[in-house]
Motif scaffolding. Structure first.
Motif, PDB file in Angstrom:
ATOM      1  N   UNK A 330       0.821  -1.210   0.000  1.00 29.14           N
ATOM      2  CA  UNK A 330       0.000   0.000   0.000  1.00 29.14           C
ATOM      3  C   UNK A 330       0.854   1.259   0.000  1.00 29.14           C
ATOM      4  N   UNK A 331       1.973   1.228   0.721  1.00 35.26           N
ATOM      5  CA  UNK A 331       2.871   2.392   0.745  1.00 35.26           C
ATOM      6  C   UNK A 331       3.435   2.676  -0.639  1.00 35.26           C
ATOM      7  N   UNK A 332       3.839   1.620  -1.340  1.00 35.29           N
ATOM      8  CA  UNK A 332       4.363   1.803  -2.694  1.00 35.29           C
ATOM      9  C   UNK A 332       3.320   2.386  -3.621  1.00 35.29           C
ATOM     10  N   UNK A 333       2.078   1.864  -3.551  1.00 40.24           N
ATOM     11  CA  UNK A 333       0.997   2.385  -4.387  1.00 40.24           C
ATOM     12  C   UNK A 333       0.686   3.836  -4.050  1.00 40.24           C
ATOM     13  N   UNK A 334       0.677   4.158  -2.760  1.00 43.13           N
ATOM     14  CA  UNK A 334       0.384   5.525  -2.319  1.00 43.13           C
ATOM     15  C   UNK A 334       1.453   6.506  -2.790  1.00 43.13           C
ATOM     16  N   UNK A 335       2.706   6.192  -2.543  1.00 44.20           N
ATOM     17  CA  UNK A 335       3.801   7.102  -2.903  1.00 44.20           C
ATOM     18  C   UNK A 335       3.857   7.311  -4.409  1.00 44.20           C
ATOM     19  N   UNK A 336       3.749   6.205  -5.149  1.00 47.33           N
ATOM     20  CA  UNK A 336       3.796   6.318  -6.607  1.00 47.33           C
ATOM     21  C   UNK A 336       2.665   7.167  -7.148  1.00 47.33           C
ATOM     22  N   UNK A 337       1.441   6.973  -6.622  1.00 45.95           N
ATOM     23  CA  UNK A 337       0.293   7.738  -7.110  1.00 45.95           C
ATOM     24  C   UNK A 337       0.430   9.219  -6.790  1.00 45.95           C
ATOM     25  N   UNK A 338       0.906   9.538  -5.607  1.00 42.28           N
ATOM     26  CA  UNK A 338       1.077  10.951  -5.235  1.00 42.28           C
ATOM     27  C   UNK A 338       2.049  11.642  -6.196  1.00 42.28           C
ATOM     28  N   UNK A 339       3.160  10.973  -6.510  1.00 40.08           N
ATOM     29  CA  UNK A 339       4.188  11.590  -7.368  1.00 40.08           C
ATOM     30  C   UNK A 339       3.671  11.817  -8.784  1.00 40.08           C
ATOM     31  N   UNK A 340       2.943  10.853  -9.346  1.00 45.98           N
ATOM     32  CA  UNK A 340       2.537  10.975 -10.751  1.00 45.98           C
ATOM     33  C   UNK A 340       1.072  11.390 -10.901  1.00 45.98           C
ATOM     34  N   UNK A 341       0.440  11.874  -9.812  1.00 48.68           N
ATOM     35  CA  UNK A 341      -0.982  12.195  -9.901  1.00 48.68           C
ATOM     36  C   UNK A 341      -1.284  13.291 -10.923  1.00 48.68           C
ATOM     37  N   UNK A 342      -0.453  14.322 -11.092  1.00 45.66           N
ATOM     38  CA  UNK A 342      -0.761  15.313 -12.131  1.00 45.66           C
ATOM     39  C   UNK A 342      -0.944  14.677 -13.507  1.00 45.66           C
ATOM     40  N   UNK A 343      -0.065  13.733 -13.852  1.00 41.44           N
ATOM     41  CA  UNK A 343      -0.172  13.043 -15.145  1.00 41.44           C
ATOM     42  C   UNK A 343      -1.376  12.109 -15.166  1.00 41.44           C
ATOM     43  N   UNK A 344      -1.612  11.407 -14.053  1.00 37.32           N
ATOM     44  CA  UNK A 344      -2.728  10.468 -13.975  1.00 37.32           C
ATOM     45  C   UNK A 344      -4.063  11.199 -14.090  1.00 37.32           C
ATOM     46  N   UNK A 345      -4.177  12.355 -13.456  1.00 37.66           N
ATOM     47  CA  UNK A 345      -5.410  13.132 -13.485  1.00 37.66           C
ATOM     48  C   UNK A 345      -5.755  13.538 -14.921  1.00 37.66           C
ATOM     49  N   UNK A 346      -4.753  14.020 -15.651  1.00 38.19           N
ATOM     50  CA  UNK A 346      -4.978  14.431 -17.035  1.00 38.19           C
ATOM     51  C   UNK A 346      -5.247  13.215 -17.923  1.00 38.19           C
ATOM     52  N   UNK A 347      -4.488  12.136 -17.690  1.00 36.08           N
ATOM     53  CA  UNK A 347      -4.648  10.929 -18.499  1.00 36.08           C
ATOM     54  C   UNK A 347      -6.038  10.320 -18.335  1.00 36.08           C
ATOM     55  N   UNK A 348      -6.472  10.155 -17.107  1.00 38.21           N
ATOM     56  CA  UNK A 348      -7.719   9.447 -16.844  1.00 38.21           C
ATOM     57  C   UNK A 348      -8.950  10.335 -16.926  1.00 38.21           C
ATOM     58  N   UNK A 349      -8.811  11.605 -16.483  1.00 38.51           N
ATOM     59  CA  UNK A 349      -9.989  12.463 -16.367  1.00 38.51           C
ATOM     60  C   UNK A 349      -9.927  13.716 -17.240  1.00 38.51           C
ATOM     61  N   UNK A 350      -8.875  13.845 -18.054  1.00 41.86           N
ATOM     62  CA  UNK A 350      -8.766  14.835 -19.131  1.00 41.86           C
ATOM     63  C   UNK A 350      -8.493  16.269 -18.677  1.00 41.86           C
ATOM     64  N   UNK A 351      -8.304  16.493 -17.383  1.00 43.09           N
ATOM     65  CA  UNK A 351      -7.866  17.813 -16.901  1.00 43.09           C
ATOM     66  C   UNK A 351      -7.199  17.606 -15.548  1.00 43.09           C
ATOM     67  N   UNK A 352      -6.632  18.694 -15.006  1.00 40.65           N
ATOM     68  CA  UNK A 352      -5.889  18.570 -13.742  1.00 40.65           C
ATOM     69  C   UNK A 352      -6.616  19.194 -12.557  1.00 40.65           C
ATOM     70  N   UNK A 353      -7.938  19.336 -12.654  1.00 41.93           N
ATOM     71  CA  UNK A 353      -8.694  19.906 -11.544  1.00 41.93           C
ATOM     72  C   UNK A 353      -8.553  19.042 -10.287  1.00 41.93           C
ATOM     73  N   UNK A 354      -8.364  19.719  -9.161  1.00 45.07           N
ATOM     74  CA  UNK A 354      -8.356  19.037  -7.870  1.00 45.07           C
ATOM     75  C   UNK A 354      -7.138  18.177  -7.591  1.00 45.07           C
ATOM     76  N   UNK A 355      -6.058  18.374  -8.355  1.00 47.98           N
ATOM     77  CA  UNK A 355      -4.892  17.494  -8.213  1.00 47.98           C
ATOM     78  C   UNK A 355      -4.337  17.486  -6.793  1.00 47.98           C
TER      79      UNK A 355
END
Length: 530
Positions: A330-355
């Motif tokens: 869970x720690x690995x998943x959490x840390x990785x998601x926090x670091x790349x969340x700006x890219x993930x937000x745009x990739x999955x939801x098409x904008x960076x609102x609420x990052x």
């Protein structure tokens, strides 16, 4: 003899675990295209209904079937036959009564709920949602009957079938609604119809297994022990299933409090709905990370029950192993998601609102994984009521903090409220676990040097790749997908590699991971160096 008996038990638990993981991945994954198709408002409408539907599914899948299987197993352990007339009929009546009460309460209070939430268009949707609970007795009784005889396959297959049908109908309905420009509130109706269809398909699968196996049930029996039946179904069925509903219940609090609090924060009603939809983007990702971190805990309860009765001296080692693996993954998943969340937000939801707010919410991956694993252990060693009491405290804290923090900080306040409530629940659960098992120690069992080395290495790699690769705004969605998948796979592999090489896992723990043969070579290589 005991070993031979335990093998089917462990195998059955593993089957349910795998089915649960696949089902939860489907449940987390389909909400991403749903948001893409219907937008944040459509996603908001769906998320106002989903937690209630999810609670019905959890009762039909985990709670009530577990209670029924426990009662059936207890009867068979006494050398008695399971009676159709004095076991299945009264249990069905109990299940129908409980779910009938839930149906009446939800149906009659739908207008009040919609008014309190501040969205009266949800009133007829909530009324329709109540009918889903009437499917629960049929599904729970059939699943519990099979599990009582040690057969987990029907439950697992019906679960996957139910999710596939439900997901397919929701996505198809979302495309239809969007293409023809229909009222977005039809998304809520589609979610309910999809749940009905999924439940009916699951029932057909279970009935097919019933006729295929042609089980024979004893017709006679002694007087119906109503008190033990009601107590077990209610406590073990409803209360114990709260463990599987922690994230759902957190979302239920958001359903009731987030939009009114966002209006108080300063948004209009439509803006509040949109930002509620934006905040809800985080839950599929949190759910996916939590599945990775806590899936092993689903297999703990039957093992615990056996070890508890046998006073197995290895129980402490097994418990620490389960919670330690939850922490690392869970720690690995959490840390990785926090670091790349700006890219993930745009990739999955098409904008960076609420990052930023969603990066804070991502911390709940670790907390929810540790909490679910800890509460599962508590329930496995007999503290069912206490674990339910802790969950109740956490929900009250979430409710209070939502009302207070959201009105000051918007959706960031709701993210903080989720973190604080899960943190409190996690600390209390681990504290009680420590009191029950004085030799248990989470922090001492973790290889901190290996964890920090792996975490820092992954962070440096992810940040380095983000700096080297092109800016997100210059990439097409397909290119961004390929880039994100590349750095996620390599970063996660690097994290896992360092943990294994530094002996954070034991050989037994590695053996339950996917590709365990290849992963164990990394550990063997380190041993050879020594």
């Amino acid at each position: 003899m005991n070993g031979k008996k335990s093998n089917p038990l462990v195998k059955g638990a593993l089957i349910l675990t795998i089915a649960g993981v696949l089902s939860k991945i489907l449940s987390a994954g389909y909400r991403i295209p749903l948001q893409n198709i219907t937008g944040d408002i459509g996603f908001y409408i769906y998320q106002q209904v989903y937690p209630i539907l999810g609670m019905a599914m959890m009762l039909a899948l985990y709670g009530f079937p577990s209670a029924i299987s426990k009662l059936g197993a207890d009867i068979q352990a006494k050398g008695e036959n399971v009676s159709f007339r004095h076991f299945y009929v009264p249990l069905f009546f109990i299940l129908l009564t409980i779910n009938g009460i839930i149906f009446i309460i939800l149906f009659s209070s739908a207008e009040i709920l919609a008014t309190y939430i501040g969205d009266e268009q949800l009133y007829p949707i909530y009324q329709l949602t109540a009918f889903v609970f009437l499917l629960v007795p049929f599904l729970a009784l059939l699943r519990g009957g099979f599990q009582a005889s040690g057969d987990m396959h029907p439950t697992a297959i019906s679960q996957i079938g139910e999710q596939l049908i439900r997901v397919s109908i929701i996505i198809c309905a979302a495309v239809y609604i969007s293409f023809y420009g229909m009222d977005l509130y039809m998304v809520g109706y589609a979610a309910i119809y999809a749940s009905f269809a999924g439940g009916i398909v699951a029932s057909i699968i279970l009935i097919w297994f019933w006729f295929k196996k042609k089980p024979t049930y004893h017709i006679g029996g002694s007087l119906v022990p109503w008190k033990p039946y009601i107590k077990t179904v209610f406590i073990f069925g409803m209360v114990a299933s709260l463990n599987h509903m922690i994230l759902l219940l957190i979302q239920v609090v958001d359903v009731f409090t987030l939009v009114p609090s966002l209006v108080e924060y300063g948004y209009t009603q439509e803006q509040a709905k949109k930002w509620k939809g934006i905040f809800d983007r985080g839950y599929p990702l949190v759910q996916f990370g939590t599945v990775l971190g806590s899936s092993f805990s689903l297999a703990i309860i039957p093992t615990l029950s056996k070890q508890k009765s046998n006073k197995n001296v290895h129980i402490l080692s097994d418990l620490q192993s389960a919670i330690r693996m939850s922490f690392y993954i869970a720690s690995g998943a959490m840390i990785g998601l926090i670091v790349i969340f700006p890219e993930v937000n745009i990739l999955l939801f098409q904008d960076d609102y609420g990052t930023t707010s969603l990066q804070i919410l991502a911390c709940s991956i670790l907390l929810s994984s540790l909490t679910i694993t800890s509460v599962t252990i508590l329930q496995g060693i007999g503290d069912v009521k206490k674990s339910a009491f802790l969950i109740g405290i956490a929900l009250l804290l979430k409710w209070y903090l939502n009302v207070f923090l959201v009105s000051h900080w918007g959706i960031t306040g709701s993210a903080l409220a989720t973190i604080f409530s899960l943190l409190a629940l996690c600390i209390l659960a681990i504290y009680i676990l420590k009191r029950k098992l004085p030799l248990f120690s989470l922090f001492k069992s973790i290889h901190w040097q290996a964890f920090f080395m792996a975490s820092i290495s992954m962070i440096v790699f992810l940040l380095g790749m983000k700096w080297i690769l092109p800016a997100t705004i210059t990439l097409s969605r397909l290119s961004l997908l390929m880039m994100t998948l590349f750095i996620v796979v390599i970063g996660g592999s690097l994290y896992l590699f360092i943990l294994i090489r530094c002996h954070a896992f034991t050989k037994q723990e590695i053996s339950v991971l996917p590709f365990s043969d290849k992963l164990s070579r990394w550990m063997k290589g380190e041993h050879r160096d020594e």
